[in-house]
Write a protein that holds these residues in place. Structure first.
Motif, short mmCIF file in Angstrom:
data_model
loop_
_atom_site.label_atom_id
_atom_site.label_comp_id
_atom_site.label_asym_id
_atom_site.label_seq_id
_atom_site.Cartn_x
_atom_site.Cartn_y
_atom_site.Cartn_z
N GLY A 85 92.82 0.89 18.84
CA GLY A 85 92.39 1.19 20.20
C GLY A 85 93.19 2.26 20.91
N ASP A 106 94.50 6.54 20.96
CA ASP A 106 93.96 7.83 20.56
C ASP A 106 94.83 8.50 19.50
OD1 ASP A 106 95.94 9.79 21.90
OD2 ASP A 106 95.42 8.39 23.49
N GLN A 158 84.92 -2.17 27.50
CA GLN A 158 85.62 -2.54 26.27
C GLN A 158 85.94 -4.03 26.26
OE1 GLN A 158 89.03 -0.09 25.48
NE2 GLN A 158 89.59 -1.17 23.62
N ASN A 215 94.32 8.37 25.52
CA ASN A 215 94.44 7.30 26.51
C ASN A 215 95.02 7.89 27.78
OD1 ASN A 215 94.96 5.46 23.77
ND2 ASN A 215 93.73 4.50 25.33
N SER A 250 84.83 6.84 22.52
CA SER A 250 85.37 6.34 21.26
C SER A 250 86.56 7.17 20.80
CB SER A 250 84.29 6.36 20.17
OG SER A 250 84.80 5.88 18.94
N HIS A 251 87.51 6.47 20.14
CA HIS A 251 88.62 7.16 19.48
C HIS A 251 88.32 7.40 18.00
CE1 HIS A 251 91.30 5.28 22.74
NE2 HIS A 251 91.24 6.56 22.96
N ASP A 275 81.98 1.69 26.31
CA ASP A 275 83.40 2.06 26.31
C ASP A 275 84.07 1.44 25.09
OD1 ASP A 275 85.96 2.80 26.87
OD2 ASP A 275 86.02 1.95 28.89
N GLU A 276 84.41 2.26 24.11
CA GLU A 276 85.04 1.82 22.86
C GLU A 276 84.28 0.65 22.22
OE1 GLU A 276 87.33 3.27 21.29
OE2 GLU A 276 88.32 4.55 22.73
N ALA A 314 85.82 -0.76 18.82
CA ALA A 314 87.28 -0.86 18.70
C ALA A 314 87.71 -2.15 18.00
CB ALA A 314 87.93 -0.75 20.07
#
Length: 512
Positions: free
Chosen positions: A438, A440, A89, A40, A201-202, A169-170, A173
Motif C-alpha cells: 500500500g 508508492d 480504501q 503517498n 493505484s500504486h 481508491d486503491e 491493495a
C-alpha cells in the motif's frame, strides 16, 4: 470538442499549514478507465474527496464540471445523486449486517407504511450480486466474506445508486492475485456498460493493463496526463513523473556479506487457534547476520502465522519446535519475552496492529521499549522526544514534528514509524510482514534502502511478501511455503518467478 464526463479545473485545497492541492486539473473521458498515480501524500485521495463531496463546495477553490454542467456538492449525497460514487480504501461496510442490508444502507427499499420490503431488497441485491459476479446469498453477513468479496459488495452498492462515475481508491491493495484479476475484469465489464471509472493505484502493472488514460500527481500538482495507448506511456515515465527523477532500478544495489547464523528455527509446528489443523507444519529455516531472507507463499500458505508464532507465540496453539538466537535456545512465551530475546515483528496490518493512529509519532516510536526511557517508573519525556527526533531524521519521516498525529501521515511514512519503533528495541532479528504493501514506488525504494542499512549493520532480516519481484530484488535467499510446509529454498542466483511459483503451489497440487 472532447467528450469529457468530468472536468476538475484549478482545484486548490488547503489544510492548516499545508497546501494539499494547488491548481490541479483533471479531465476524464466518458466511458474510460482513468488511473491516478502519485506518491503517498501527493494529493490523490484529497482530490477524490473534493470530487465526491467529502470536502464540500466552499472548502476549496476551483470548479467541477460534470456532464457539461458546473456542479456544487455540499456532501456525499449530492455527488451520489448525480451518479458519482466513491469506494474508499477502507471499506465502509457493517460486518454484522447482511449483504443486502449493506447495499441499501441509507437507501432502503420500502414498501407499504414505510416499512422495509425485505423481499424486494433481497431480490434486487441478488440481481446486483449477479452483475458483479459474486455468488453469495444476499442474507449472508458481510463479516463472513473475505476482503475480495467485500470489495464486490461495495461495487454492487455503487451500482444500486445508478453510478455513472465510479471512483476506486486503491481497490486491489489488500487483494490476492485472483481477486485482483476478477476486480479488474469487472471494471472492464462496467466500461462496456458505459460506466466511467477513476482508479487510484500504486500497482503500475495493473495500470498498464487496464487504464485508458493516466494522470500523475506530485506534491499536490498535476504533472501530466498520458494516453496509455501511446508507445511512450511506460512504467518508467509514470515513475519519473511520480518521484521527479529516474529510478535506475526499483531496488537499490547492495553487496551481500552474510556472517554468523543469528536465527535458527527447527521443526516449528503451529496449530490453528480454533480449528483442528496445522497452519505451520515442521518448518526449518535460518537467517544469518547481514542477510535478507524471504518467505514466498500464496494467500493462506501460513506465512503470517509462522511469523506471529515466532514472535512470542502471538498466534496459534500447541506450538512445538525449537528456536535459537545466536545459538541460544529461546522460549519466548509472549511478545515481551520475544523483544527481550532480540526479535521484532512489523505486522502486515500497520493501521490496526502496528500503530496507535490517534497518538503522535513520538509515542509510537517509544511504545515497544519504554523501559529504555524510564527511571523509577517515570518516562523521561525530553529523552523520548530526542529519540523520536533522531529516527525522524534518520528514516526521513515526512512530518512537521514528532508530535504530529501518526494517523495523518501517508502510508509510507507510517511504515517508517513502524520500523523506527522496532529498531528502537535494538533487535537482532527483524521480521517484516508485507513491508511495502500500500505504499508508492518512491517510498518503497526508501524502505529497501533502510533494509540495506540494517543488514549492513549486521542485523538478520526476514521478509514476507506477496510480490515475487520484490523478494527477488532485495533477498539473498528465499524459502517457499505452501499449506504450512516449507517446500523449497533458493539462493537469489538460482531463484526465478517461475521456479518459486512451482514450489509455492507444490503442496496444493499434491493435495488436488
Amino acid at each position: 470538442m472532447d467528450d469529457f464526463i468530468l472536468e476538475m479545473r484549478s482545484i486548490t485545497k488547503t489544510f492548516p499549514g499545508v497546501k494539499a492541492l494547488e491548481n490541479v486539473s483533471l479531465s476524464v473521458h466518458r466511458g474510460e478507465i482513468h488511473a491516478i498515480c502519485g506518491e503517498n501524500g501527493a494529493g490523490k485521495s484529497t482530490l477524490m474527496k473534493v470530487l465526491s463531496g467529502v470536502y464540500p463546495t466552499g472548502s476549496y477553490d476551483g470548479e467541477i464540471v460534470f456532464d457539461g454542467a458546473p456542479v456544487r456538492f455540499h456532501g456525499i449525497r449530492d455527488s451520489e445523486h448525480i451518479g458519482i460514487v466513491i469506494i474508499h480504501q477502507e471499506l465502509a461496510l457493517v460486518p454484522y449486517l447482511s449483504i443486502a442490508e449493506n447495499i441499501f444502507l441509507g437507501n432502503e427499499r420500502k414498501g407499504r407504511g414505510g416499512l422495509i420490503d425485505w423481499n424486494k431488497a433481497n431480490a434486487e441485491a441478488a440481481a446486483l450480486l449477479k452483475r458483479v459476479g459474486l455468488d453469495e446469498n444476499p442474507v449472508t453477513p458481510v463479516g463472513q466474506l473475505g476482503v475480495g468479496k467485500q470489495q464486490l459488495v461495495e461495487i454492487a452498492k455503487a451500482l444500486s445508486k445508478n453510478v455513472r462515475l465510479l471512483i476506486l481508491d486503491e481497490p486491489t491493495a489488500a487483494l490476492n492475485d485472483n481477486d485482483s484479476a476478477h476486480l479488474l475484469g469487472l471494471l472492464r465489464q462496467l466500461k462496456e456498460q458505459g460506466i466511467t471509472s477513476i482508479m487510484i493505484s500504486h500497482k503500475l502493472n495493473e495500470i498498464m493493463a487496464i487504464a485508458d488514460s493516466t494522470t500523475v500527481i506530485r506534491d499536490g500538482r498535476t504533472v501530466e496526463t498520458m494516453d496509455m495507448s501511446e508507445e511512450s506511456a511506460t512504467q518508467d515515465r509514470i515513475i519519473r513523473g511520480m518521484v521527479g527523477r529516474d529510478l535506475q532500478s526499483f531496488y537499490p544495489d547492495r553487496q551481500s556479506h552474510p556472517g554468523e547464523e543469528i536465527l535458527r528455527v527447527e521443526d516449528w509446528t503451529v496449530w490453528h487457534p480454533t480449528q483442528d489443523r496445522k497452519v505451520v507444519d515442521g518448518a526449518n529455516l535460518t537467517v544469518r547476520a547481514g542477510e535478507v531472507v524471504g518467505i514466498a507463499g500464496l494467500m493462506g500458505a501460513g506465512r503470517t502465522e509462522l511469523a506471529m508464532s515466532l514472535f512470542g507465540r502471538s498466534y496459534g496453539r500447541n506450538i512445538s519446535g525449537r528456536m535459537f538466537v545466536h545459538g541460544k535456545e529461546v522460549r519466548a512465551r509472549n511478545v515481551a519475552e520475544a523483544i527481550d530475546a532480540g526479535i521484532a515483528y512489523a505486522t502486515e496490518d500497520r493501521k490496526r496492529y502496528g500503530l496507535n493512529l490517534i497518538e503522535d509519532i513520538r509515542r509510537n516510536i517509544s511504545s515497544a521499549a519504554l523501559d529504555k526511557l524510564a527511571a523509577g517508573g517515570w518516562v523521561n519525556g525530553n529523552e523520548e522526544i530526542k529519540v523520536a527526533e533522531g529516527y525522524r531524521r534518520e528514516m526521513n519521516i515526512k512530518a512537521p514534528s514528532v508530535l504530529s498525529v501518526t494517523g495523518k501521515l501517508s502510508g509510507g511514512n507510517q511504515q517508517k514509524v513502524v520500523l523506527s519503533k522496532w529498531l528502537f528495541t535494538d533487535p537482532e532479528v527483524l521480521i517484516l510482514d508485507e513491508p511495502t504493501r500500500g505504499i508508492d514506488v518512491g517510498a518503497k525504494y526508501e524502505i529497501y534502502t533502510i533494509i540495506n542499512r540494517l543488514v549492513a549493520a549486521g542485523k538478520a532480516v526476514l521478509v514476507i511478501s506477496s510480490e515475487l519481484p520484490e523478494l527477488l530484488g532485495i533477498c539473498d535467499r528465499i524459502y517457499t511455503l505452501s499449506a504450512g510446509r516449507i517446500t523449497g529454498e533458493k539462493t537469489i542466483t538460482d531463484a526465478t518467478q517461475e521456479n518459486l511459483m512451482a514450489l509455492m503451489t507444490k503442496e496444493r497440487e499434491q493435495a488436488a
